[in-house]
Motif scaffolding. Structure first.
Motif, short mmCIF file in Angstrom:
data_model
loop_
_atom_site.label_atom_id
_atom_site.label_comp_id
_atom_site.label_asym_id
_atom_site.label_seq_id
_atom_site.Cartn_x
_atom_site.Cartn_y
_atom_site.Cartn_z
N LEU A 5 12.82 -2.76 29.61
CA LEU A 5 12.07 -2.37 28.51
C LEU A 5 10.72 -2.52 28.21
O LEU A 5 10.42 -3.53 29.11
N THR A 6 10.08 -1.63 27.29
CA THR A 6 8.60 -1.75 27.14
C THR A 6 8.44 -2.62 25.98
O THR A 6 9.01 -2.51 25.06
N ALA A 7 7.24 -3.35 26.18
CA ALA A 7 6.93 -4.52 25.06
C ALA A 7 5.39 -4.20 24.89
O ALA A 7 4.53 -4.08 25.84
N VAL A 8 5.31 -3.47 23.67
CA VAL A 8 3.63 -3.27 23.39
C VAL A 8 3.14 -4.55 22.50
O VAL A 8 4.05 -4.73 21.21
N LEU A 19 6.52 -4.85 19.86
CA LEU A 19 7.37 -3.69 19.53
C LEU A 19 7.75 -3.30 20.94
O LEU A 19 7.09 -3.23 21.97
N CYS A 20 9.34 -2.89 20.82
CA CYS A 20 9.82 -2.33 22.05
C CYS A 20 10.08 -0.73 21.27
O CYS A 20 10.91 -0.58 20.67
N PRO A 21 9.30 0.18 21.93
CA PRO A 21 9.20 1.49 21.33
C PRO A 21 10.55 2.25 21.87
O PRO A 21 10.89 3.31 21.02
N GLU A 22 11.31 1.73 22.77
CA GLU A 22 12.35 2.64 23.33
C GLU A 22 13.68 2.39 21.92
O GLU A 22 14.45 3.23 22.06
N LEU A 23 13.60 1.34 21.43
CA LEU A 23 14.60 1.08 20.53
C LEU A 23 14.03 0.72 19.02
O LEU A 23 14.87 0.50 18.14
N ASP A 24 12.79 0.86 18.88
CA ASP A 24 11.97 0.50 17.62
C ASP A 24 12.41 -0.89 17.13
O ASP A 24 12.79 -1.14 15.71
N VAL A 25 12.58 -1.96 17.95
CA VAL A 25 12.66 -3.21 17.44
C VAL A 25 11.48 -3.95 17.65
O VAL A 25 10.54 -3.74 18.65
N VAL A 26 11.17 -4.73 16.55
CA VAL A 26 9.89 -5.62 16.58
C VAL A 26 10.22 -7.16 16.34
O VAL A 26 11.32 -7.42 15.82
N ILE A 55 23.33 2.22 19.50
CA ILE A 55 22.30 2.28 20.60
C ILE A 55 21.89 3.49 21.22
O ILE A 55 20.78 3.80 21.53
N ASP A 56 23.02 4.51 21.45
CA ASP A 56 22.78 5.70 21.88
C ASP A 56 21.69 6.43 20.80
O ASP A 56 20.80 7.30 21.20
N ARG A 57 21.95 6.49 19.74
CA ARG A 57 21.05 6.89 18.67
C ARG A 57 19.70 6.44 18.53
O ARG A 57 18.44 7.03 18.36
N ARG A 58 19.44 5.20 18.70
CA ARG A 58 18.12 4.51 18.69
C ARG A 58 17.38 4.67 20.15
O ARG A 58 16.11 4.65 20.01
N LEU A 59 18.17 4.71 21.35
CA LEU A 59 17.32 4.61 22.56
C LEU A 59 16.52 5.92 22.90
O LEU A 59 17.31 7.04 22.90
N CYS A 60 15.16 5.74 23.27
CA CYS A 60 14.69 6.64 23.83
C CYS A 60 14.25 6.24 25.24
O CYS A 60 13.57 5.32 25.55
N ASN A 61 14.74 7.10 26.13
CA ASN A 61 14.57 7.03 27.47
C ASN A 61 13.18 7.15 28.17
O ASN A 61 13.08 6.74 29.24
#
Length: 73
Positions: A5-8, A19-26, A55-61
């Motif tokens: 996953l991405t970490a910004v 921030l992980c933009p794929e899941l909007d977790v900070v 997970i499916d609702r939030r996950l941006c691939n």
């Protein structure tokens, strides 16, 4: 199973916000490394408790991290 996953991470005040933009977790930390590690922990906990539907609702691939150049002033 591991997932990449991405970490910004950006400085905010005296610390860093991750921030992980794929899941909007900070998460956050005092250093870049601690912010990244804390984000990894938050993501692990998210996957442990979230339903498959959540997970499916939030996950941006498709997330693209790039730079743009704009005129200023």
């Amino acid at each position: 199973m591991n997932r990449r996953l991405t970490a910004v991470i950006e400085r905010e005040g005296d610390g860093y916000v991750a921030l992980c933009p794929e899941l909007d977790v900070v998460s956050q930390g005092d250093t870049v490394a601690s912010a990244r590690d804390n984000l990894a922990e938050a993501l692990t906990l998210f996957f442990e408790v979230a339903s498959a539907k959540e997970i499916d609702r939030r996950l941006c691939n498709e997330v693209y991290v790039t730079h743009v150049e704009v005129a200023v002033g």
